[in-house]
Enzyme design. Structure first.
Site, PDB file in Angstrom:
ATOM      1  N   GLU A  63      49.783  28.209  60.657  1.00  0.00           N
ATOM      2  CA  GLU A  63      51.230  27.713  60.614  1.00  0.00           C
ATOM      3  C   GLU A  63      51.864  27.454  61.796  1.00  0.00           C
ATOM      4  O   GLU A  63      52.815  26.460  61.996  1.00  0.00           O
ATOM      5  CB  GLU A  63      52.119  28.696  59.629  1.00  0.00           C
ATOM      6  CG  GLU A  63      51.623  28.299  58.010  1.00  0.00           C
ATOM      7  CD  GLU A  63      50.249  29.299  57.957  1.00  0.00           C
ATOM      8  OE1 GLU A  63      49.925  28.963  56.836  1.00  0.00           O
ATOM      9  OE2 GLU A  63      49.781  29.806  58.674  1.00  0.00           O
ATOM     10  N   HIS A  70      52.981  34.981  48.017  1.00  0.00           N
ATOM     11  CA  HIS A  70      53.276  33.848  47.337  1.00  0.00           C
ATOM     12  C   HIS A  70      54.313  33.538  46.501  1.00  0.00           C
ATOM     13  O   HIS A  70      54.381  32.623  45.860  1.00  0.00           O
ATOM     14  CB  HIS A  70      51.690  33.478  46.463  1.00  0.00           C
ATOM     15  CG  HIS A  70      50.642  33.646  47.301  1.00  0.00           C
ATOM     16  ND1 HIS A  70      50.223  34.540  47.779  1.00  0.00           N
ATOM     17  CD2 HIS A  70      49.618  32.440  47.334  1.00  0.00           C
ATOM     18  CE1 HIS A  70      48.918  34.016  48.712  1.00  0.00           C
ATOM     19  NE2 HIS A  70      48.593  32.893  48.157  1.00  0.00           N
TER      20      HIS A  70
END
Length: 332
Positions: free
Chosen positions: A67, A136
């Site tokens: 990321e 998540h």
């Protein structure tokens, strides 16, 4: 926006975002997409499905699982005149890129005294309710809204998803774009591509009412509307405001609503401590003190890490918890 003769379509939020990305890429060849599995797979939620096939691997880029590298590369592309749209696969995966976002993305334009704009969008699926594993189902929006130099928005429905993603891409400043993942495939709405959308950084009253103002955004807008419907059966009138923009906050409609109802409930999935609800409560108290009949109440997640999926429904604000806050504010 140009007029489109195509008939209205019933679309999900996922489909609307896909259509909005497609339209932005058709309109501007400098728009490109980056993220993990967004090309061949079409993204884990299929938001970018078919876009690599139609626009090629140079514009829909399957990135490494990194990321920080994804966002760092996008910064360089934006500096070179492109308009990158970065997908963070899940909300909890954004933290490796946090340094890039708050130290570079947010500050580039300011440190250059406006000479170096950074037009880029960072898409983040956020919130819970999908039965996912750890990392998540986060709601990190307050951390980005707290960072000067970032614009932060959250869509709640397919129509807004279609227009807001295009407006975010066209904006001259970096935009953190939050998408409620449990709404991706939950509901459909009529999309008129020839309509004139609301400006990006504006809130909207989505249900008129007279007794209590309920402020929400992203996934809790649907919860607030359900609460308003349930309350109406008991003779109580809730006005629901979809904030849509978290930084900058658009509070004109909020203040108007509060001055009408005198009572406020704020709901969001993020934990209550130091969340958006706290800022809203402070602003409302400062501007509408003499209109308030009760303290501003907040309904959100508890001050714990997001729980295992089997008990996430106990963590998330639901209709009953919102209605309980409505009862409490009306009891004052």
């Amino acid at each position: 926006m140009t007029t489109d003769s195509r008939p209205n379509q019933k679309v999900t939020l996922a489909k609307a975002l896909n259509m909005g990305l497609r339209k932005a890429m058709e309109d501007d060849s400098k728009v490109l997409l980056m993220g993990e599995d967004i090309g061949t797979l079409g993204g884990v939620f299929r938001i970018t499905d078919g876009l690599q096939k139609d626009f090629g691997e140079d514009r829909v880029i399957d990135s490494p699982l990194a990321e920080s590298g994804i966002v760092g590369t996008a910064i360089g592309m934006a500096l070179r005149g492109y308009r990158p749209v970065v997908e963070i696969q899940f909300d909890g995966f954004v933290y490796p890129a946090y340094d890039q976002i708050v130290c570079q993305v947010a500050k580039m334009c300011y440190r250059s005294q406006g000479r170096t704009p950074l037009p880029m969008v960072i898409r983040i699926p956020f919130g819970g309710g999908i039965g996912a594993v750890e990392h998540h189902s986060e709601s990190p929006e307050a951390q980005f809204a707290h960072t000067p130099g970032l614009k932060v928005v959250a869509c709640s429905n397919p129509v807004d998803g279609y227009w807001m993603i295009q407006q975010a891409i066209a904006a001259p400043d970096p935009v953190i774009f939050f998408e409620p993942k449990r709404q991706y495939h939950a509901d459909k709405a009529d999309l008129d591509e020839s309509a004139t959308p609301d400006p990006l950084f504006t809130s909207r009253v989505v249900r008129q009412g007279s007794d209590v103002t309920v402020l929400s955004y992203g996934p809790t807008v649907k919860t607030a509307l359900k609460a308003a419907e349930a309350a109406s059966n008991e003779g109580r009138s809730l006005e629901v405001v979809d904030l849509r923009t978290l930084s900058p906050l658009d509070l004109g409609k909020v203040y108007d609503s509060v001055r009408k109802t005198g009572r406020v409930v704020v709901t969001h999935e993020a934990h209550v401590n130091l969340g958006l609800g706290a800022e809203l409560a402070a602003r409302i108290t400062e501007e509408c003190f003499y209109s308030l009949e009760a303290p501003v109440l907040r309904v959100g997640g508890f001050d714990t890490p997001y729980p295992p999926s089997r008990i996430e429904e106990d963590y998330l604000p639901d209709l009953d918890r919102v209605l309980d806050a409505v009862d409490r504010t009306l009891d004052f």
